[in-house]
Design an enzyme around this catalytic site. Structure first.
Site, PDB file in Angstrom:
ATOM      1  N   LYS A 194       0.191  31.803  29.216  1.00  0.00           N
ATOM      2  CA  LYS A 194       0.421  33.204  28.844  1.00  0.00           C
ATOM      3  C   LYS A 194       1.394  33.813  29.843  1.00  0.00           C
ATOM      4  O   LYS A 194       0.992  34.413  30.851  1.00  0.00           O
ATOM      5  CB  LYS A 194      -0.900  33.982  28.811  1.00  0.00           C
ATOM      6  CG  LYS A 194      -0.794  35.268  27.996  1.00  0.00           C
ATOM      7  CD  LYS A 194      -0.470  34.958  26.539  1.00  0.00           C
ATOM      8  CE  LYS A 194      -0.323  36.193  25.698  1.00  0.00           C
ATOM      9  NZ  LYS A 194       0.110  35.897  24.340  1.00  0.00           N
ATOM     10  N   SER A 394       0.415  35.500  18.990  1.00  0.00           N
ATOM     11  CA  SER A 394      -0.466  36.430  19.696  1.00  0.00           C
ATOM     12  C   SER A 394      -1.159  37.351  18.690  1.00  0.00           C
ATOM     13  O   SER A 394      -1.890  36.881  17.838  1.00  0.00           O
ATOM     14  CB  SER A 394       0.318  37.217  20.754  1.00  0.00           C
ATOM     15  OG  SER A 394       0.621  36.389  21.853  1.00  0.00           O
TER      16      SER A 394
END
Length: 627
Positions: A194, A394
């Site tokens: 991430k 996401s």
């Protein structure tokens, strides 16, 4: 004193005159807007269907507000709806009035690899119907050339050529500046890959992020080359892209000749010469201008053939950054999209739902609101089919989890299943200026997050625990949707971004196909003949005033085009770094507290950030205590 009084009277008269002028302009504009109706357009005669794409191709064009028009903050170029272009080309292949299709790509600003492949497929169908497709541009870049490769004739200006950049590029990293300013960035995240927060805490990509990003870029680049090579076998695209210096040296720096010698273009000629060539197959134009040819306007052609928006297959578009609150088309605002869907479920006789996703993610709160609205459709017995565009990562993947089946393309960017939050504090910055803070507390969270004095350890731990909890929820949603264990999903999650081909192999998507395939699947699941299935696009319908404003914006944008020479054009394509820097600072200071967002997606055709509603989240709500 008399002089002062006289000067004052003059100033008052000027003020009154300006007020009167403003009122006249306001009411004149209001009258024009209220009486405005879109022109039906000229009767369509025979000629070339002209796709003069002086802007970008998007899933859902943004709505230009009156304030944006006045302040100049609206879209910098025209936006063309992907489905409109595809529908126009599908109609053109069997329309006897359309003698050819012409692509003018001089001002084209791209639209992402998935969109280019879809338009390319539609152009192939036109050629298969024995109709010529002719493309022109002074200088072709990646997206433009991917379209041009599907043309039967590719032209370039002698002073232009083809500049292939390939996939990849640089991101900005602010750690050095942040340290110099004394800013302390408090990061709460889950996911080895991430990397959205890395620009604020590192001076370069982490090894894990670089590895994943290189794999993604390589996959997309390979797919791009294969699409171009299949569409135009005589183009020596691999050698040209791998060694552009050798191609330039072989012709003394003449990039037009380099493109011609390597089979990338068929003819070199200016726009007038190209127009004369089109006139040979489509007929002469009505004017006396050199290079004039008979044209069929794209906007009018689309309008004349647009079907009624009254079908039983609902199509909900989630395009752009996912934000809290309300916003117009082109932004995925949680309240707006959920309200539109719930209203459609209540008022329309829908039998199935297709969710078209083209979003890199954003606010977790807004993503969950959209997901819950989609679950209402499932609770009402509607089959739900997800169709992924350029990007569905996401938060874009979060809203896809209710789908009974997920369609994507090999070039779709998806995954990025991870969560983060970030808050800056400025105690170090203030200390450099001799400013300190002090106060009293009654709990460990009193005054938190304290952006002037720093956060407490308890606050940081609570926020990290909260982000970890949301990540577990995200993984659980995906596991339930994909019929896998949370452990199996966690192994392919961790914020990693995948290309559509790999995502299909690891089970994040079910099938390859575009929006049309998803609509057909939804119809079959609803027991409707796919050949007779009609759609209802669930989105805000523009009123007369909005159409009036848009018509003004379109006229204003007609004069703005991209640079045409190679040096200026290549510099112009890199102008986004300044815009990105402003966007990153805004995200750091004002963004939603907990985000499911994708940094890597923004360089590969993700919709550009829009002006949207203020985002809300756990961290943002806490931050609101000190605003």
């Amino acid at each position: 004193m008399a002089f002062v009084k006289g000067a004052w009277r003059i100033l008052v008269a000027i003020k009154d005159g300006l007020v009167l002028l403003f009122l006249l302009l306001f009411f004149g504009g209001l009258y024009a807007a209220l009486s405005f109706s879109p022109k039906p357009g000229k009767a369509i005669t025979s000629g070339a269907l002209l796709l003069d794409l002086d802007g970008s191709i998007v899933e859902q064009p943004a709505e230009v507000s009156p304030m944006a028009l006045l302040t100049g903050s609206g879209p910098e170029a025209k936006e063309y709806r992907l489905s409109d272009i595809v529908a126009a080309l599908d109609a053109a292949k069997s329309d006897s009035k359309v003698k050819a299709v012409v692509l003018n790509l001089d001002g084209f600003q791209g639209g992402g690899q998935v969109a280019m492949a879809r338009v390319g497929k539609a152009l192939d169908a036109v050629r298969a119907a024995k109709k010529p497709v002719l493309a022109y541009s002074t200088l072709y870049s990646d997206d433009g050339y991917q379209l041009a490769a599907h043309a039967s004739e590719v032209w370039s200006d002698p002073l232009g050529g083809v500049a292939i950049l390939g996939r990849g590029g640089s991101n900005l990293y602010y750690k050095g500046l942040i340290d110099k300013l004394g800013v302390n960035t408090h990061v709460y995240r889950v996911g080895t890959y991430k990397s959205f927060v890395e620009p604020f805490i590192r001076t370069e990509q982490s090894p894990e992020a670089k590895q994943a990003n290189q794999a993604l870029a390589d996959a997309l680049w390979q797919n791009w080359q294969e699409d171009v090579a299949k569409a135009r076998p005589k183009a020596k695209i691999a050698a040209y892209a791998a060694n552009p210096l050798a191609a330039a040296q072989a012709v003394g720096g003449d990039m037009g000749k380099a493109a011609l010698a390597n089979g990338l273009v068929d003819r070199l000629g200016d726009e007038s010469a190209f127009g004369d060539r089109v006139a040979q197959v489509a007929g002469d134009g009505s004017g006396d201008k050199a290079g004039d040819f008979a044209t069929i306007d794209l906007a009018g052609y689309v309008k004349a053939r647009k079907p009624a928006n009254d079908g039983q297959i609902g199509v909900l578009t989630v395009a752009g950054d996912i934000v809290d609150g309300e916003a117009g088309p082109g932004s995925a605002a949680g309240d707006t999209i959920s309200d539109l869907l719930l209203t459609a479920l209540d008022e329309k006789n829908l039998k199935a739902l297709v969710v078209r996703v083209d979003s890199p993610g954003g606010s977790v709160m807004a993503s969950e609101k959209i997901r819950n609205a989609i679950l209402q459709a499932k609770a009402a017995g509607l089959p739900v089919v997800v169709s992924m565009g350029n990007v569905a990562a996401s938060g874009g993947y979060w809203v896809s989890t209710p789908g009974d089946v997920i369609f994507a393309e090999p070039d779709t960017i998806t995954g990025s299943i991870g969560v983060f939050g970030i808050i800056p504090s400025f105690e170090g910055t203030l200390a450099k200026m001799g400013i300190t803070t002090d106060g009293v507390r009654t709990t460990p969270l009193s005054g938190q997050p304290d952006v002037t004095g720093g956060t407490t350890p308890e606050f940081d731990q609570i926020m990290q625990l909260g982000v970890e909890d949301i990540y577990r929820r995200f993984v659980g949603l995906v596991a339930q949707s994909r019929h896998k264990t949370p452990e199996a999903i966690d192994a392919i999650a961790q914020g990693r971004v995948w290309d559509g081909g790999t995502a299909h192999q690891i089970g994040l998507v079910d099938r390859f196909g575009g929006l049309e395939d998803a609509i057909a699947e939804a119809a079959r699941r609803a027991k409707i003949d796919p050949a007779k299935a009609r759609t209802y696009y669930i989105e805000k319908q523009p009123d007369k005033f909005a159409q009036f404003i848009q018509s003004i914006a379109d006229r204003e944008q007609d004069n703005a085009t991209a640079p045409r020479d190679m040096l200026a054009r290549q510099a112009w394509t890199q102008r986004g770094w300044a815009i990105q820097a402003v966007s990153d600072v805004k995200a750091l200071v004002m963004g939603a507290g907990v985000r499911a967002d994708c940094l890597e997606c923004r360089g590969y055709g993700a919709p550009k950030p829009r002006n949207a509603a203020e985002e809300r989240g756990v961290l943002a709500m806490l931050a609101g205590l000190w605003r």
